[in-house]
Design a protein around this motif. Structure first.
Motif, mmCIF file in Angstrom:
data_model
loop_
_atom_site.group_PDB
_atom_site.id
_atom_site.type_symbol
_atom_site.label_atom_id
_atom_site.label_comp_id
_atom_site.label_asym_id
_atom_site.label_seq_id
_atom_site.Cartn_x
_atom_site.Cartn_y
_atom_site.Cartn_z
ATOM 1 N N ALA A 121 0.829 -1.210 0.000
ATOM 2 C CA ALA A 121 0.000 0.000 0.000
ATOM 3 C C ALA A 121 0.862 1.258 0.000
ATOM 4 C CB ALA A 121 -0.926 -0.007 1.210
ATOM 5 N N CYS A 122 1.936 1.248 0.787
ATOM 6 C CA CYS A 122 2.830 2.407 0.832
ATOM 7 C C CYS A 122 3.513 2.617 -0.508
ATOM 8 C CB CYS A 122 3.860 2.215 1.943
ATOM 9 S SG CYS A 122 4.901 3.646 2.244
ATOM 10 N N LEU A 138 2.294 1.844 -3.507
ATOM 11 C CA LEU A 138 1.317 2.407 -4.442
ATOM 12 C C LEU A 138 1.085 3.898 -4.191
ATOM 13 C CD1 LEU A 138 -1.298 -0.503 -4.519
ATOM 14 C CD2 LEU A 138 0.424 0.061 -6.243
ATOM 15 N N VAL A 139 0.918 4.256 -2.927
ATOM 16 C CA VAL A 139 0.735 5.674 -2.601
ATOM 17 C C VAL A 139 1.982 6.474 -2.941
ATOM 18 C CG1 VAL A 139 0.283 7.285 -0.727
ATOM 19 C CG2 VAL A 139 -0.963 5.127 -0.828
ATOM 20 N N SER A 140 3.148 5.900 -2.696
ATOM 21 C CA SER A 140 4.395 6.595 -3.008
ATOM 22 C C SER A 140 4.521 6.843 -4.504
ATOM 23 C CB SER A 140 5.592 5.783 -2.513
ATOM 24 O OG SER A 140 5.557 5.654 -1.110
ATOM 25 N N SER A 179 9.618 0.496 4.110
ATOM 26 C CA SER A 179 8.872 1.439 3.278
ATOM 27 C C SER A 179 9.758 2.585 2.800
ATOM 28 C CB SER A 179 7.671 1.980 4.057
ATOM 29 O OG SER A 179 6.808 0.940 4.424
ATOM 30 N N VAL A 237 2.115 7.301 -6.640
ATOM 31 C CA VAL A 237 1.216 8.401 -6.997
ATOM 32 C C VAL A 237 1.801 9.742 -6.566
ATOM 33 C CG1 VAL A 237 -1.072 9.368 -6.603
ATOM 34 C CG2 VAL A 237 -0.805 6.903 -6.892
ATOM 35 N N LEU A 238 2.301 9.820 -5.333
ATOM 36 C CA LEU A 238 2.851 11.085 -4.848
ATOM 37 C C LEU A 238 4.115 11.480 -5.592
ATOM 38 C CD1 LEU A 238 2.350 10.671 -0.985
ATOM 39 C CD2 LEU A 238 0.987 12.010 -2.587
ATOM 40 N N THR A 266 3.252 7.610 9.099
ATOM 41 C CA THR A 266 2.236 6.633 8.694
ATOM 42 C C THR A 266 2.476 5.273 9.319
ATOM 43 O OG1 THR A 266 2.039 7.813 6.580
ATOM 44 C CG2 THR A 266 1.090 5.612 6.708
ATOM 45 N N SER A 287 10.490 3.326 -1.108
ATOM 46 C CA SER A 287 10.194 4.624 -1.702
ATOM 47 C C SER A 287 11.418 5.216 -2.391
ATOM 48 C CB SER A 287 9.680 5.582 -0.623
ATOM 49 O OG SER A 287 8.470 5.112 -0.092
#
Length: 271
Positions: free
Chosen positions: A71-72, A74-76, A171, A78-79, A112, A175
């Motif tokens: 999940a981290c 995927l969010v990373s 994470s 996008v950001l 997070t 990233s």
């Protein structure tokens, strides 16, 4: 007369609230001292206690590590994409990597990870222990000779600390790899420039602040939700027992401490 009576009542309520606040923090410090004393004691890792601790570390960390990292990631992605596109549109492409590292690795991911472990592990454990305390189950276990601190609380505290460390480290590394692949693509020729920029960001002071922030986050997340349920119920008022049963007081105290740690790290990094 009525004014003086209401003033006295207000002062008494303020005194009771202040004393309850001080006692709750004193209990938390006492609980932390007991847990860290066990952590430094070789008997906590002997043949009888080691399987319990190892089982708690694995079961609390491994399942959460996999899907939190996914999940981290995927969010990373996008950001990172949003930051890169925004930097390119304003002609600031050379600052995109630095912004990604500072926002994601230094600030968002450790915060997070701490909140995730708190909501997923330690706060539910604290609520469960509070309910067991109110039903008398913990008192029964103590009368039967069970060392609650060593057998129940200590493994959960250590697993909470370890989970925050593992989630944050994995994470952050993920990233950094995704940032390189997103900005430079699948090429090894930009690795030298990438490591130079990242190395300039992670100077000794920033690296020390990041390490201390993760450590203090893990201590707060692991200790605060479990501290209040360790003490006998008769020491609490009726209102405090109700709050402890629902985890509200621990949640507010935990979020306040996390906020203070985050503000202190921001001041250390940017002032």
């Amino acid at each position: 007369m009525t004014l003086s009576v209401s003033l006295i009542i207000s002062l008494r309520r303020l005194h009771r609230a202040t004393m309850a606040w001080l006692v709750s923090w004193w209990r938390m410090l006492h609980f932390a001292t007991l847990v860290f004393s066990l952590a430094l004691s070789p008997s906590s890792y002997n043949r009888d206690n080691r399987p319990i601790l190892a089982h708690r570390l694995v079961t609390n960390t491994a399942p959460n590590l996999v899907w939190f990292s996914v999940a981290c990631a995927l969010v990373s992605l996008v950001l990172i994409r949003i930051v890169v596109v925004s930097a390119q549109s304003y002609g600031l492409s050379r600052y995109a990597l630095e912004m990604v590292v500072r926002v994601l690795v230094l600030e968002l991911i450790p915060l997070t990870a701490a909140l995730f472990v708190a909501l997923r592990l330690t706060l539910p454990d604290g609520i469960a222990f509070a309910q067991m305390r109110s039903s008398g189950m913990l008192d029964t276990m103590q009368r039967q000779g069970v060392d609650l601190l060593r057998r129940e609380y200590f493994p959960r505290v250590m697993s909470g600390i370890f989970a925050v460390w593992m989630l944050a480290i994995v994470s952050c590394v993920t990233s950094l790899i995704l940032a390189y692949l997103t900005i430079y693509g699948f090429t090894p020729w930009a690795l030298q420039g990438y490591t130079r920029v990242v190395g300039q960001i992670f100077n000794p002071a920033v690296a020390l602040i990041l390490m201390l922030k993760v450590i203090f986050f893990s201590f707060a997340v692991a200790l605060i939700p479990l501290a209040s349920s360790y003490y006998p119920e008769e020491l609490h008022s009726r209102r405090n027992r109700l709050w402890a049963a629902h985890g509200l007081s621990e949640m507010l105290r935990l979020f306040s401490v996390i906020l203070l740690i985050e503000v202190a790290s921001l001041m250390g990094n940017y002032y």
